[in-house]
Design a protein around this motif. Structure first.
Motif, short mmCIF file in Angstrom:
data_model
loop_
_atom_site.label_atom_id
_atom_site.label_comp_id
_atom_site.label_asym_id
_atom_site.label_seq_id
_atom_site.Cartn_x
_atom_site.Cartn_y
_atom_site.Cartn_z
N GLU A 25 51.90 48.03 68.39
CA GLU A 25 51.04 48.26 67.23
C GLU A 25 50.52 46.96 66.63
N SER A 26 49.30 47.03 66.12
CA SER A 26 48.77 45.98 65.25
C SER A 26 48.40 46.64 63.94
N HIS A 27 48.72 45.98 62.85
CA HIS A 27 48.32 46.53 61.57
C HIS A 27 48.20 45.41 60.56
N SER A 28 47.58 45.74 59.45
CA SER A 28 47.33 44.73 58.44
C SER A 28 47.41 45.36 57.06
N ASP A 29 48.12 44.67 56.16
CA ASP A 29 48.06 44.97 54.74
C ASP A 29 46.97 44.09 54.15
N TYR A 30 46.01 44.69 53.50
CA TYR A 30 44.93 43.89 52.95
C TYR A 30 44.32 44.62 51.76
N GLY A 31 43.63 43.87 50.93
CA GLY A 31 43.03 44.46 49.74
C GLY A 31 42.97 43.42 48.64
N TRP A 32 43.09 43.89 47.41
CA TRP A 32 43.06 42.97 46.28
C TRP A 32 44.00 43.47 45.18
N TYR A 33 44.45 42.53 44.37
CA TYR A 33 45.18 42.90 43.16
C TYR A 33 44.71 42.01 42.03
N GLU A 34 44.83 42.56 40.83
CA GLU A 34 44.34 41.90 39.63
C GLU A 34 45.46 41.95 38.60
N ARG A 35 45.64 40.84 37.90
CA ARG A 35 46.71 40.78 36.90
C ARG A 35 46.17 40.29 35.56
N PRO A 36 45.96 41.19 34.61
CA PRO A 36 45.68 40.76 33.24
C PRO A 36 47.01 40.59 32.49
N TYR A 95 59.56 36.48 12.42
CA TYR A 95 58.66 36.38 13.56
C TYR A 95 58.24 37.75 14.05
N LEU A 96 57.07 37.76 14.66
CA LEU A 96 56.56 38.91 15.40
C LEU A 96 56.13 38.42 16.77
N GLU A 97 56.41 39.21 17.81
CA GLU A 97 56.01 38.83 19.16
C GLU A 97 55.48 40.05 19.90
N GLY A 98 54.49 39.82 20.73
CA GLY A 98 53.95 40.89 21.56
C GLY A 98 53.66 40.39 22.96
N LEU A 99 53.82 41.26 23.93
CA LEU A 99 53.58 40.90 25.33
C LEU A 99 52.95 42.09 26.04
N TYR A 100 51.92 41.81 26.83
CA TYR A 100 51.32 42.82 27.70
C TYR A 100 51.20 42.23 29.10
N THR A 101 51.62 42.99 30.08
CA THR A 101 51.41 42.61 31.47
C THR A 101 50.79 43.80 32.20
N GLY A 102 49.87 43.52 33.09
CA GLY A 102 49.21 44.58 33.83
C GLY A 102 49.05 44.22 35.30
N TYR A 103 48.90 45.24 36.09
CA TYR A 103 48.70 45.06 37.54
C TYR A 103 47.77 46.16 38.02
N ARG A 104 46.71 45.77 38.70
CA ARG A 104 45.78 46.71 39.32
C ARG A 104 45.67 46.34 40.79
N SER A 105 45.66 47.32 41.63
CA SER A 105 45.57 47.02 43.06
C SER A 105 44.86 48.15 43.79
N GLN A 106 43.92 47.77 44.63
CA GLN A 106 43.36 48.68 45.62
C GLN A 106 43.56 48.02 46.98
N SER A 107 44.37 48.65 47.77
CA SER A 107 44.75 48.03 49.04
C SER A 107 44.90 49.10 50.09
N GLN A 108 45.16 48.65 51.30
CA GLN A 108 45.29 49.58 52.42
C GLN A 108 46.18 48.97 53.50
N TRP A 109 46.76 49.86 54.23
CA TRP A 109 47.53 49.49 55.42
C TRP A 109 46.85 50.22 56.57
N SER A 110 46.10 49.47 57.36
CA SER A 110 45.38 50.05 58.50
C SER A 110 46.06 49.59 59.78
N LEU A 111 46.12 50.49 60.75
CA LEU A 111 46.79 50.11 62.00
C LEU A 111 46.13 50.79 63.19
N ALA A 112 46.30 50.15 64.33
CA ALA A 112 45.91 50.72 65.62
C ALA A 112 47.08 50.51 66.56
#
Length: 955
Positions: free
Chosen positions: A272-283, A300-317
């Motif tokens: 098999e050959s395959h590849s994980d590929y795509g993109w991810y975004e982190r605000p 004191y007051l503190e705030g934190l936001y973390t985010g993750y967006r991803s569109q990816s694929q695992w294609s194989l032959a």
């Protein structure tokens, strides 16, 4: 309930405010606008007062040398065994990500994730880490870990890796605690704005990706006291391509129902050959507000936001070698042979099944690996998994700090919500491959050459297997409150008394829908080939297929036609496929049998005494004695699908039955440490602590989820939790000898962990309604031991003349010896994921505004998966037990030794302008996996090389 909690905590906070507690911040250094790294005592929710003693003074940190010296100072003065990473300057961490920076810490091991970034952080071989941000526990939905890649390195001032616990530390990490510390406004002398812009280029992705950050902070003297505010924002987007080749599990090329009669020949199930590929975004964004309300009181007051967006694929032959009609010729066997047993009907390993266990018919023979061959008339799989994932996490905190007359106190409340949503759709096309040439064991993945490359032709492709949909979401909430106080003691023996309390209320829920439907028409290789539906005649639109990225050793990187991942992610495309497969349009509804809900309440307190004993001259002894009792109450509910057999004229049916489990645990966690200081920078320390790790909620889910495979060559699979899982507990012993000198330090540490009820996750064969399934379950394996040695050091060569005096060296080496004890099937084996040897060595330079580092990181062999419950052929470790139905030899996936070379180079044009260059994995290191013995290669992953260039402007 939540209102009562807030009223209670506000009362605690008011009591702390009026009674006196938490210090006025120290005078700022003379140097203007330099960022400082303050220790845990200076954090709003101090969880480790001993980490970085004397750290309330603001310390200027700029450049490689200063950051390393500051980290050494923290290590020297800490109560625990601690290693730290300190930001070289505002928004300038030594590596592009937190996880990448942590791989430089003694005892820390990492690996490359599917998205081609450093992750999977382990401390001394264990992944059971409690992660905190500014001392507060941080979670991800149903798990107990935090993906450190989700907090950009630019946001950090410092990271502490705490390897030995004290009573004032939150329980929950038998491997240790990693505390991620963010910048705060009172750490700055004056108004500061810092802009970072960076471009990252991956050789395999071929994309130049942006990364930006902005930090703005200021303080004001007002009529109600000094007020400081800080805002930090980060955003990055990354494209990646992570190609791989894989030889599947091995099968004997002899047996009924398979296309060969080749005694002694061992073939991979697929090539098999395959590849994980795509993109991810982190605000990401964090903000902090500090108010010096009085000389002794900070709010004191503190705030934190973390985010993750991803569109990816695992294609194989791939090409499947064990299907009817396939033939093989030009066979060359290697000298890599094993003695194994194989089923008479399939050439696979006979798995024990039933009660009592029985084995199907089998033969024992010597089997040798195929080195090269020509395969004719095989069947391809050309498929795509499309992924659309999103994570969002928010954390807010409020607190008070007070210090007066040797009394210190902190009251802190916080609330976190974490949400994760994932959508996965799988579609497959297939065809007969006339012929391909296969060469194994090349040292760079298996080579496949297919004349004419039919993988790029749609003419003979048919719709194959099934349409699989997997939609899930999870939500986690954590409310936590703590009150920490310490009292200075003027005594010839005792120096401080600490006492504290923590309450945590956590909820988690998980929903899932899994729908798989076999392809209409026939299936190639199962006698219905003539009725299989060609893609060109299916009515599916022209954009259903597209060309996946190629893999170098598979048809010279030409790629293959596969279902288009963008089509599979689109609402229109999904509904077209659903209609074609006879399914209802629209996303599937979450299924009640796959849902679980959990709630956990923890109350913990602690008491700890610090002592100091002068002995003679510069020799002195100090340390702590403490205990942390905790009580945990947990309820987890789910459901299970039960098959009700036909009776009374009624057909068989399935029924969803609710399941729930409630547990309560009380744990007493003592600790003791001692440090003997000899003067002149030489010290010896030793510590003991008992630590605990509670199971993830998903591991406790009482439900069972399984499905029939639409691929006849794959085993039916499923997964289940285990509500009877017990928390892991460890007796931890540490000792170190350390010597600190003007330009660096040398340290050697020994450690031992005696772990009981260690949890592992592996699959085993289970028979459900007369059908075999490979069901993955977590289980306690009794006990395990982990022991080893760490050696670390750093130095700058000030004695060299001129520009050479800017040279320096850093390095560390870790030896980890692990063993599973007891009678579990893994008894005598090392722990999963643990390399015995790990080292870093780096060349450093800093002079005339130029700074740089060149660092090589290495880890030795380890295994990362237990495939014993699968059907792959494996060596008979004990041939005398070949006929024993309870005997199932291990099949582990090992990873070969590997290393990475990274570099970074910076030029400070002036105090306001800085340029950076860097590169990761510049020698092209790769992952190389194998089954059982090194010759039986499993997978090659071609990890990317990334180059980066950036500019930082400070105003």
């Amino acid at each position: 309930m939540m209102k009562k909690q807030f009223k209670l905590l506000l009362g605690m906070s008011a009591l702390t405010y009026s009674g006196s507690a938490v210090a006025q911040r120290s005078a700022s250094p003379e140097s203007a606008s330099e960022v400082t790294s303050t220790g845990q005592q200076d954090d709003a929710n101090a969880s480790q007062e001993g980490v970085g003693a004397n750290v309330q003074d603001e310390i200027v940190v700029t450049g490689i040398r200063q950051s390393l010296e500051r980290a050494a100072e923290i290590k020297q003065n800490a109560t625990q065994i601690v290693d730290s990473i300190v930001s070289e300057d505002i928004g300038k961490f030594p590596d592009p990500t937190t996880a990448a920076a942590l791989q430089r810490v003694p005892g820390v091991q990492v690996s490359v994730t599917a998205s081609n970034e450093i992750g999977n952080v382990r401390v001394r071989g264990l992944g059971d880490i409690l992660t905190t941000v500014n001392g507060r526990e941080i979670i991800t939905t149903t798990g107990r870990t935090f993906a450190m890649q989700d907090l950009p390195a630019n946001a950090l001032a410092r990271v502490d890796v705490i390897k030995s616990n004290t009573a004032d530390v939150i329980e929950g990490g038998i491997a240790g605690i990693i505390d991620l510390q963010l910048n705060k406004p009172f750490n700055f002398k004056r108004s500061t704005i810092v802009l970072n812009a960076r471009g990252n280029y991956g050789l395999k992705s071929g994309r130049f990706d942006p990364q930006f950050s902005l930090l703005a902070t200021d303080t004001w003297q007002t009529g109600i006291g000094e007020i400081g505010a800080l805002v930090n924002v980060n955003w990055s987007k990354t494209h990646y391509n992570h190609p791989r080749t894989r030889d599947g599990v091995r099968r004997a090329a002899q047996g009924t129902g398979i296309p060969y009669n080749l005694p002694g020949v061992l073939l991979p199930n697929v090539v098999e050959s395959h590849s994980d590929y795509g993109w991810y975004e982190r605000p990401q964004a964090n903000a902090s507000l500090q108010w010096q309300a009085a000389e002794s009181v900070e709010v004191y007051l503190e705030g934190l936001y973390t985010g993750y967006r991803s569109q990816s694929q695992w294609s194989l032959a791939n090409s499947q070698l064990f299907v009817p009609g396939t033939s093989i010729s030009n066979i060359n066997l290697s000298d890599d042979c094993i003695t194994a047993r194989s089923r008479l009907d399939s050439g696979q390993t006979p798995l024990p099944g039933g009660t009592p266990p029985t084995l199907p018919g089998f033969r024992v023979q010597e089997l040798c690996q195929v080195e090269s061959a020509t395969i004719s008339n095989s069947i391809s799989e050309q498929k795509t998994y499309s992924y659309d994932n999103r994570t969002d996490a928010w954390l807010g905190a409020f607190g008070l700090k007070f210090e007066r007359n040797g009394v210190h106190a902190t009251a802190d409340i916080s609330y976190q919500r974490s949400k994760y949503k994932a959508e996965t759709v799988l579609a497959v096309v297939s065809q007969r491959i006339p012929t391909f040439n296969y060469i194994a064991n090349t040292g760079d993945g298996a080579i496949v050459e297919t004349p004419g490359n039919p993988y790029l032709s749609a003419a003979n492709l048919v719709v194959a297997q099934g349409l699989d949909q997997n939609f899930n979401k999870s939500i986690g909430d954590l409310f936590q409150a703590r009150l920490d106080s310490s009292f200075d003691i003027e005594s010839n023996l005792l120096s401080k008394f600490q006492v504290g309390y923590r309450y945590a209320d956590r909820e988690a829920e998980f929903d899932q829908a899994v729908v798989n439907r076999a392809a209409p028409g026939g299936v190639i290789g199962l006698g219905t080939e003539a009725s299989a539906i060609r893609v060109t005649a299916s009515g599916l639109p022209a954009n259903y297929l597209y060309r996946m990225p190629g893999v170098p050793t598979f048809n010279n990187g030409a790629g293959a036609l596969v279902p288009n991942p963008d089509f599979l992610r689109s609402d229109e495309g999904r509904d077209i496929l659903r209609s074609f497969y006879g399914l209802a349009t629209g996303d599937p509804a979450y299924q009640p049998q796959r849902r679980f809900y959990a709630r956990e309440k923890t109350i913990a307190g602690y008491a700890q005494l610090s002592y100091e004993v002068p002995i003679a001259g510069a020799i002195s002894l100090d340390g702590v004695l403490g205990v942390r009792p905790s009580r945990t109450e947990r309820t987890i509910s789910g459901s299970s699908v039960v098959t009700i057999p036909a009776s009374g004229g009624q057909p068989a049916r399935t029924d969803i039955r609710p399941l729930s489990a409630t547990t309560a645990n009380v744990d007493i966690l003592p600790n003791a440490s001692a440090r003997l200081q000899f003067g002149g920078g030489l010290q010896l320390r030793a510590s003991y602590s008992k630590t605990i790790r509670r199971p993830d909620f998903a591991s406790l889910n009482p439900g069972l989820s399984y499905s029939l495979s639409t691929n006849p060559n794959l085993l039916n699979t499923g997964s289940a939790g285990n509500p009877d899982l017990r928390p892991q507990k460890s007796d931890s012993y540490d000792a170190s000898l350390e010597y600190y000198f003007h330009s660096g330090f040398l340290a050697i540490a020994a450690y031992k962990r005696e772990i009981v009820d260690r949890v592992v996750n592996a699959s085993a064969n289970e028979v459900i309604d007369g059908i075999n399934y490979s069901i993955s379950r977590p289980r306690n394996i009794g006990s395990a031991e982990l022991q080893g040695v760490e050696v670390s050091g750093q130095a700058f060569f000030d004695f060299l003349p001129g520009a050479m005096s800017g040279l320096g060296l850093m390095g560390n080496f870790t030896y980890a010896d692990t063993e599973v004890k007891g009678t579990d099937r893994l008894a005598g084996m090392p722990l999963q994921g643990v390399s015995k040897y790990n080292f870093n060595v780096g060349l450093l330079y800093e002079k005339f505004g130029i700074s740089g580092r060149l660092v090589y990181t290495y880890r030795s062999t380890y295994y990362d998966a237990d495939e014993t419950g699968g059907l792959g052929i494996r060596p008979l470790e004990d041939t005398a037990r070949a006929a024993d139905p309870t005997y199932n030899p291990l099949l582990l996936n090992y990873v070969k030794p590997g290393g990475r070379l990274d570099f970074g180079l910076s030029w400070d044009v002036n105090d306001s302008l800085r340029f950076d260059l860097g590169g990761t994995n510049i020698l092209g290191g790769k992952y190389q996996g194998y089954f059982a013995v090194p010759a039986f290669y499993n997978e090659y992953r071609y990890d990317d090389t990334t180059y980066t260039a950036g500019v930082r402007v400070r105003l």
